[in-house]
Design an enzyme around this catalytic site. Structure first.
Site, short mmCIF file in Angstrom:
data_model
loop_
_atom_site.label_atom_id
_atom_site.label_comp_id
_atom_site.label_asym_id
_atom_site.label_seq_id
_atom_site.Cartn_x
_atom_site.Cartn_y
_atom_site.Cartn_z
N GLY A 1 0.83 -1.21 0.00
CA GLY A 1 0.00 0.00 0.00
C GLY A 1 0.86 1.25 0.00
N SER A 2 0.41 2.27 0.73
CA SER A 2 1.02 3.59 0.63
C SER A 2 2.43 3.69 1.21
CB SER A 2 0.12 4.63 1.31
OG SER A 2 -1.10 4.75 0.61
N THR A 3 2.88 2.70 2.00
CA THR A 3 4.26 2.76 2.47
C THR A 3 5.25 2.69 1.32
OG1 THR A 3 4.21 0.37 2.89
CG2 THR A 3 3.77 1.83 4.77
N LYS B 1 5.03 4.36 -1.28
CA LYS B 1 5.17 5.70 -1.85
C LYS B 1 6.49 6.35 -1.45
CE LYS B 1 0.17 6.35 -2.06
NZ LYS B 1 -1.04 6.97 -1.44
#
Length: 574
Positions: free
Chosen positions: A287-289, A291
Site C-alpha cells: 500500500g502507501s508505504t 510511496k
C-alpha cells in the site's frame, strides 16, 4: 619289607602328568595367544556397550550476553533386552511414566538387541519417577536438551532444535553447522552379576561442544516490540502482526517480533504455520508505504521537486477504465503534500510522469523482487512483475502499492536506506560466533549492497516524511520532543473467494525512523486484518510511537540523535 615301585607304573604316572601339563599349556597358549583377540572382543561386548550421543549444542546470546537458547541435562531412558525376563511387566510399569502405550515399549524390549532407546530427553520429573521405580534391565543417562529460557520471546527467529539436537527452524537451522556439537561416545559397563553400570552424567569434552552465537537482537527491545505488538493485535482484533526494529546504518536487526507467538519448549500440538517467521517468508501488498520509494525515484530523477504542484482531481481519477480514489478531495497540492496526505491520485500522476522503466529500476534498486540475504531460512523474494508483464494499469497500481508483493524485512531495509543517507544495507542477525574456548570464528560487519539514491534526494525526502508525521496521515506516530519521519499504509487485501480487492480486509502499517535529523532506529509495524478502524495512521502509527518511546531512552538516544550507537558505528568505521 621294602616296597619296590614298578617301572611301568612310574612311567605311566609320569606320562600322564606330562600329557596333563601339555594340555594345560596348549590351552593357555590357545587362550592367551591364539584366541586372545577374539576372546577379548567377546568379553568387551559382554561387559561394555558403546552409545554414540551428540555433543553439547552451542549457546545463543543476545547482543548483551543474555542467554536466549541453551542446553540442559535431562534423562534419557534405555532398555537392555537381553537382561529382561518379563518385558511385558516392565513395559506396563514404564508406560504411564514415559506416556507411551505399553505395547510400543514391549515391542522394543523384545528385540534381539543388546541396547534400545525407549525415550529420549524426558522431563526431570519423569526421570525422578523412573529412579524410584528402578526396574531391572532399564537404565538412564543424561543428555543435553535444547531449552529456551525466555519462552516465546524471539521464538520465530530462534526456531528450535529436534530430539537429536539438530536445528529444524530459524537460526537453529541456519547456523546448524556452527551450533551443533560433535558426536562422542558414552560407555556402559556391566558388573560381575550382569547388571549395567552407566554414567549418571557423562561429561562432554569442550572439544565436542558446538560454537556459541551472539545476535544483534537486544532482549529489551525485542520484549518491547513483542509486548506492543501483542497489545495492538488484541486491541484491533487483528489476525496477526509483525514489528521489525533495525539499526539503519548497519542493517543490524535489533528486534523481530511476529504475533501470534509460540513457545519453542512446548510445540507438539502446533502446526508449521504457527512457527513460520512471517517477517521473512510472507509477502503482502504494502500500500502507501511504498510511496516512499516512488517519491525517492521521482526526486532522484528530478521529475518533480517537493514544491512541484500536482492537481488532485478532487479525489477521483480514471486510469485504464478503472477509478482511483482518494480518502479526501484535494485540488492543487505540492508533491510534498501528495506524500503528506498519502494522495493516491497525486501518487499515480507522479508515477506516470516517472514512467514504467524508471519506476521498475528503482523498485529493484531498493531490493524489491530479490531476497535481502538475511541470515534466516525460508526468505521470500517477494513479487515485482517484469516490464513485459505490466498491464495498462500496473504503473498506476504500483504507484499506490498494489500489484507488488513485499516482505516486511524488504520494506524496513528499503526505508533504512533512506534513513542512512541512501545506502541499501544487507540486514543481519548474527554478530559473532565463538568456539567454546572463546576463539572467534566469525565476526559480522556492515555490508553495503548498493546505493539507490543520492544524499541530496534523501535530504529532500526526509523533510517530506517528517511532514507526514507533523501534519499528515502519521500524526499518531509523534514522539514528544523528537523528530520522526515515516509513512502510513492501508492496503486492501485480495479476497481469496472473489479474487478481487476486499472492502473489509486490510493491512495497516507504518514505517519510519527516529530521530529524523540523525536516524538511529527504523521501525516497521504491520497489522494484518484489523477489525473496525483499519487505517495505518490509526492502527499502526501509535504502535510505532509506543515502541520508540521505550527504546530511545533505553539506548540513551537523545531526541536529536547523537547516540552510543552512532559513536560505536563511527569507531567501527574509523
Amino acid at each position: 619289607m621294602a616296597v619296590t615301585r614298578s617301572p611301568l607304573r612310574h612311567f605311566i604316572t609320569s606320562a600322564a602328568l606330562l600329557i596333563g601339563f601339555a594340555v594345560v599349556l596348549f590351552r593357555l597358549v590357545n587362550l592367551q595367544i591364539l584366541q586372545a583377540s577374539e576372546l577379548s572382543s567377546r568379553a568387551d561386548r559382554q561387559h561394555r556397550k558403546v552409545v554414540t550421543v551428540e555433543g553439547a549444542r552451542g549457546t545463543i546470546y543476545d547482543r548483551n550476553g543474555k542467554v536466549l537458547a541453551m542446553n540442559v541435562d535431562v534423562p534419557s531412558v534405555f532398555g537392555l533386552p537381553a537382561q529382561l525376563d518379563q518385558p511385558r511387566k516392565v513395559a506396563r510399569a514404564l508406560a504411564p511414566i514415559l506416556r507411551v502405550r505399553p505395547r510400543e515399549i514391549e515391542k522394543k524390549l523384545k528385540q534381539d538387541r543388546n541396547f534400545v532407546w525407549l525415550a529420549r530427553k524426558l522431563d526431570p520429573e519423569q526421570g525422578r519417577r523412573l529412579e524410584r521405580l528402578s526396574p531391572e534391565g532399564i537404565g538412564m543417562m543424561l543428555e543435553g536438551r535444547r531449552y529456551y529460557p525466555k519462552g516465546s520471546l524471539l521464538s520465530h527467529v530462534l526456531g528450535f532444535a529436534g530430539v537429536d539436537n539438530q536445528g529444524l527452524e530459524g537460526l537453529e537451522r541456519r547456523y546448524e553447522s556452527h551450533l551443533r556439537g560433535k558426536k562422542h561416545v558414552v560407555v556402559l559397563h556391566r558388573d560381575a552379576l550382569g547388571r549395567t553400570v552407566f554414567p549418571e552424567a557423562p561429561k562432554v569434552e569442550s572439544s565436542t561442544a558446538g560454537h556459541n552465537v551472539t545476535l544483534t537482537i537486544d532482549e529489551f527491545i525485542q520484549y518491547t516490540a513483542e509486548k506492543e505488538l501483542e497489545r495492538a493485535v488484541k486491541d484491533s482484533r487483528a489476525k496477526r502482526g509483525t514489528i521489525i526494529v533495525m539499526e539503519p546504518r548497519s542493517g543490524a536487526v535489533l528486534a523481530m517480533a511476529v504475533n501470534p507467538r509460540f513457545d519453542p519448549n512446548i510445540r507438539r500440538r502446533l502446526s508449521p504455520a504457527r512457527w513460520r517467521n512471517r517477517a521473512v517468508t510472507d509477502v503482502y501488498e504494502p500500500g502507501s508505504t511504498l510511496k516512499t520509494v516512488l517519491a525517492a525515484a521521482v526526486l532522484e530523477e528530478k521529475v518533480f521537486t517537493p514544491r512541484t504542484l500536482v492537481y488532485g482531481e478532487n479525489g477521483r481519477m480514471t486510469v485504464a477504465r478503472t477509478v482511483i480514489h482518494d480518502h479526501e478531495r484535494s485540488g492543487w497540492m505540492t508533491f510534498s503534500q501528495v506524500i503528506e496526505r498519502s494522495s493516491n491520485v497525486g501518487s499515480v500522476k507522479a508515477g506516470l510522469a516517472l514512467g514504467a522503466e524508471k519506476f521498475y529500476h528503482y523498485l529493484r534498486a531498493f531490493g524489491f523482487g530479490d531476497r535481502t540475504e538475511i541470515d534466516l531460512p525460508g526468505e521470500s523474494a517477494g513479487l515485482v512483475k517484469t516490464l513485459p508483464e505490466w498491464g495498462r494499469r500496473t504503473l498506476a497500481s504500483m504507484a499506490i502499492g498494489q500489484e507488488v508483493a513485499v516482505t516486511p524485512i524488504q520494506l524496513v531495509t528499503a526505508v533504512s536506506a533512506i534513513a542512512n543517507g541512501g545506502w541499501l544495507m544487507k540486514p543481519f542477525l548474527v554478530s559473532e560466533i565463538r568456539t567454546d574456548s572463546g576463539r572467534v570464528v566469525f565476526q559480522a560487519s556492515p555490508r553495503v549492497r548498493r546505493r539507490p539514491v543520492s544524499t541530496e534526494t534523501v535530504r529532500a525526502l526526509n523533510q517530506m516524511l517528517e511532514n507526514v508525521v507533523v501534519n499528515g496521515t502519521g500524526t499518531k506516530a509523534t514522539v514528544a520532543g523528537a523528530r520522526v519521519a515515516g509513512k502510513t499504509g492501508t492496503a486492501e487485501k485480495i479476497d481469496p473467494k472473489t479474487k478481487a480487492y476486499s472492502s473489509s480486509m486490510f493491512v495497516a502499517s507504518f514505517v519510519g525512523y527516529i530521530p529524523a535529523g540523525d536516524p538511529q532506529i527504523t521501525i516497521l509495524v504491520v497489522i494484518d486484518e484489523p477489525q473496525g478502524e483499519s487505517w495505518g495512521g490509526v492502527i499502526a502509527a501509535p504502535v510505532f510511537r509506543r515502541v520508540a518511546e521505550q527504546v530511545l531512552p533505553y539506548l540513551r538516544i537523545s531526541h536529536q540523535g547523537s547516540t552510543e550507537l552512532a559513536m560505536a558505528w563511527n569507531r567501527a568505521g574509523s
